[in-house]
Design an enzyme around this catalytic site. Structure first.
Site, PDB file in Angstrom:
ATOM      1  N   GLU A   1       0.830  -1.225   0.000  1.00 50.93           N
ATOM      2  CA  GLU A   1       0.000   0.000   0.000  1.00 50.93           C
ATOM      3  C   GLU A   1       0.852   1.257   0.000  1.00 50.93           C
ATOM      4  O   GLU A   1       0.726   2.124   0.878  1.00 50.93           O
ATOM      5  CB  GLU A   1      -0.953  -0.004   1.196  1.00 50.93           C
ATOM      6  CG  GLU A   1      -1.999  -1.108   1.113  1.00 50.93           C
ATOM      7  CD  GLU A   1      -3.084  -1.005   2.178  1.00 50.93           C
ATOM      8  OE1 GLU A   1      -2.817  -0.450   3.250  1.00 50.93           O
ATOM      9  OE2 GLU A   1      -4.196  -1.509   1.936  1.00 50.93           O
TER      10      GLU A   1
ATOM     11  N   GLU B   1      -5.642  -8.153  -1.188  1.00 47.80           N
ATOM     12  CA  GLU B   1      -6.304  -7.942   0.106  1.00 47.80           C
ATOM     13  C   GLU B   1      -7.750  -7.566  -0.144  1.00 47.80           C
ATOM     14  O   GLU B   1      -8.047  -6.738  -1.014  1.00 47.80           O
ATOM     15  CB  GLU B   1      -5.662  -6.812   0.911  1.00 47.80           C
ATOM     16  CG  GLU B   1      -4.382  -7.184   1.582  1.00 47.80           C
ATOM     17  CD  GLU B   1      -3.862  -6.085   2.515  1.00 47.80           C
ATOM     18  OE1 GLU B   1      -4.677  -5.399   3.155  1.00 47.80           O
ATOM     19  OE2 GLU B   1      -2.641  -5.932   2.576  1.00 47.80           O
TER      20      GLU B   1
HETATM   21  C1  BG6 Z   1      -4.467  -2.941   4.750  1.00 44.62           C
HETATM   22  C2  BG6 Z   1      -3.132  -3.387   5.248  1.00 44.62           C
HETATM   23  O1  BG6 Z   1      -4.553  -1.577   4.884  1.00 44.62           O
HETATM   24  O2  BG6 Z   1      -5.609  -3.337   5.424  1.00 44.62           O
HETATM   25  C3  BG6 Z   1      -3.143  -4.490   6.270  1.00 44.62           C
HETATM   26  O3  BG6 Z   1      -2.256  -3.727   4.198  1.00 44.62           O
HETATM   27  C4  BG6 Z   1      -4.329  -4.285   7.190  1.00 44.62           C
HETATM   28  O4  BG6 Z   1      -1.911  -4.487   6.935  1.00 44.62           O
HETATM   29  C5  BG6 Z   1      -5.596  -4.382   6.369  1.00 44.62           C
HETATM   30  O5  BG6 Z   1      -4.377  -5.123   8.289  1.00 44.62           O
HETATM   31  C6  BG6 Z   1      -6.877  -4.285   7.159  1.00 44.62           C
HETATM   32  O6  BG6 Z   1      -6.854  -3.158   7.962  1.00 44.62           O
HETATM   33  P1  BG6 Z   1      -7.120  -3.218   9.507  1.00 44.62           P
HETATM   34  O7  BG6 Z   1      -6.809  -1.885  10.004  1.00 44.62           O
HETATM   35  O8  BG6 Z   1      -8.547  -3.586   9.648  1.00 44.62           O
HETATM   36  O9  BG6 Z   1      -6.205  -4.248  10.061  1.00 44.62           O
END
Ligand code: BG6
Length: 487
Positions: free
Chosen positions: A189, A386
């Site tokens: 990211e 993701e």
């Molecule tokens: C992304 C990141 O922003 O979202 C991860 O690459 C992160 O590291 C994921 O865990 C989900 O976000 P969060 O804040 O719910 O853990």
């Protein structure tokens, strides 16, 4: 002979990379074991206030266990349990597993010249364990986990010296693992510094995150470092695929008012495309001058050499990895528009969408739009690395987790990906986030769960660490087995 295939696509390709994604700092634990040094994430307290704390002017990166709880120190103890965890991934039928290599495990302070062999050995074992089950490892080289020393002593990524440190780290792990690992990403990211320069660039107010000049300089240094990693990877083996990784949040204008349309165009140019333009096309987009002007950056203060630009041009990435969780709405004409509370990338509330327990706007169609926009713009293979629903899960007395809300979220997003395949998009794979419950990046909570596998651990770090298959585990198993037909 028909040039175009008229038959609708009803299942994902045979070689589609189904899997799951994690990051070292959020699940390994063992934060100071076997020579590992502290990372910036090890200095971030747990709880929803973690960014507010890190954003206070006097945040000094001191780890003080009497004052704060640090959930990343323990993670889910994947460092000990990795064989059990990968066995569970294999049981689900994973074709690939995206994880990151903790920089601070390989170069504990970040600026050493010799790597920590114990750290390298850990990933040897992790990779071999994946291969044992024919799971293709996908490595993120740097995922929100800069060695703390590089933030404190060097001021984070705004310092050009970090290019050399990263280069050393990337070359060591590429050399060591490239015989077994074919898919890589340079920075997680990378564009998230628009919102969180602490995680991705190691910048806080005391090291200059208030000044966009530093954020921009940090990006430039990362673009050069990324190009050097691509160069090295391709020199090692032309078959290696090395991608960028951006945070993508589809953005809509609130209405047809040209002012909102224009504002939204800029949101897309900056948040969604700026970094990818550089890493994919190999040059800064024409909008860069405007971006700098709007953030009051004097271009004379930036260090950007001819040689840097040549490197960036010569070594673009092979594919685009991106995260997709939510969409947002741009509105510059209604003074009192209600902002959506909790949406990671801000924006106003979209009345057509529901939100997660943490206020993220759920929008599967937005993923289909994202895939079309990215593919239309770059014509490079895409990889959704993701996606997922952070939710509170309840363990029943019978020891089950009935997470139909998560199944529903993922089902809708998989349908959207199938839609995009029918739109002509080239999509390589799908690795839902946090395939096993882990520590949240934004809040440091365990209770914000994404996994197919439940981990018995609470926000205070209490629990047996037992791994339990959720309903979504069995559902995803079927999805993979049927190549996305049984959803
Ligand atoms: C992304 C990141 O922003 O979202 C991860 O690459 C992160 O590291 C994921 O865990 C989900 O976000 P969060 O804040 O719910 O853990």
């Amino acid at each position: 002979m028909a040039v175009f295939n008229g038959t609708p696509i009803t299942q994902f390709p045979k070689d589609f990379l189904w899997g799951g994604a994690t990051a070292a700092n959020q699940l390994e634990g063992a934060w100071n074991q076997d020579g590992k040094g502290p990372s910036i994430d090890d200095a971030l307290p747990g709880g929803k206030a973690r960014f507010a704390i890190a954003g206070s002017p006097d945040f000094d990166w001191q780890i003080d266990e009497k004052k704060y709880l640090y959930p990343n120190h323990r993670g889910i103890e994947h460092y000990q349990y990795f064989k059990d965890d990968i066995k569970l991934f294999a049981e689900m039928g994973f074709k690939c597993y995206r994880f990151s290599v903790a920089w601070s495990r390989i170069f504990p302070q970040g600026d050493e010249t010799t790597p920590n062999e114990a750290g390298l050995k850990f990933y040897d074992q992790l990779i071999d364990e994946c291969l044992k089950y024919h799971i293709e490892p996908v490595i993120t080289i740097s995922h929100y986990e800069l060695p703390l020393n590089l933030a404190k002593k060097y001021g984070g990524w705004k310092n050009r010296q970090l290019i050399d440190f990263y280069q050393r780290f990337a070359e060591v792990i590429l050399k060591r693992y490239s015989d077994r690992v074919h898919y890589w990403m340079t920075f997680n990211e990378i564009n998230s510094a628009f919102h969180f320069p602490v995680m991705s660039q190691g910048l806080v107010p005391s090291t200059g995150s208030q000044d966009f000049t530093n954020i921009f300089q940090a990006w430039h240094n990362q673009f050069v470092a990324s190009a050097l990693a691509v160069k090295f990877a391709h020199q090692l083996d032309l078959n290696l695929k090395i991608g960028c990784m951006i945070l993508y949040a589809t953005s809509y204008p609130v209405d047809a008012d040209p002012l909102n349309q224009l504002a939204n165009l800029k949101v897309n140019q900056d948040l969604n495309f700026f970094c990818a333009d550089v890493q994919v096309r190999g040059k800064y987009p024409a909008t860069t001058a405007r971006l700098l002007r709007e953030h009051h950056v004097d271009p004379q203060k930036l260090t950007i050499t001819e040689q840097d630009l040549q490197l960036i041009a010569a070594y673009p990435v092979d594919y685009i990895g991106f995260s997709y969780y939510m969409s947002t709405v741009t509105d510059v004409t209604h003074q009192n528009a209600e902002n959506v509370a909790g949406n990671l990338v801000g924006g106003v509330k979209n009345p057509f969408l529901k939100t997660s327990d943490w206020g993220w706007q759920i929008d599967p169609t937005g993923l289909r739009i994202a895939l079309n926009q990215l593919y239309g713009r770059y014509q490079k293979p895409l990889f959704v690395v993701e996606n997922g629903l952070g939710a509170v899960d309840k363990l029943t007395v019978a020891g089950k987790i009935h997470d139909d809300y998560r199944i529903d979220y993922l089902r809708q997003h998989i349908k959207a990906m199938l839609g995009a395949l029918n739109d002509g998009v080239n999509l390589m794979g799908y690795t839902p986030w946090g395939c096993i419950d882990l520590v949240s990046a934004s809040t440091g909570q365990m209770s914000k769960r994404y996994g197919f596998i439940y981990v018995d651990l609470d926000d205070q770090g209490q629990g047996s660490l037992e791994r339990i298959r959720k309903d979504s585990f069995y559902w995803y198993q079927k999805v993979i087995k049927s190549q996305g037909q049984e959803i």
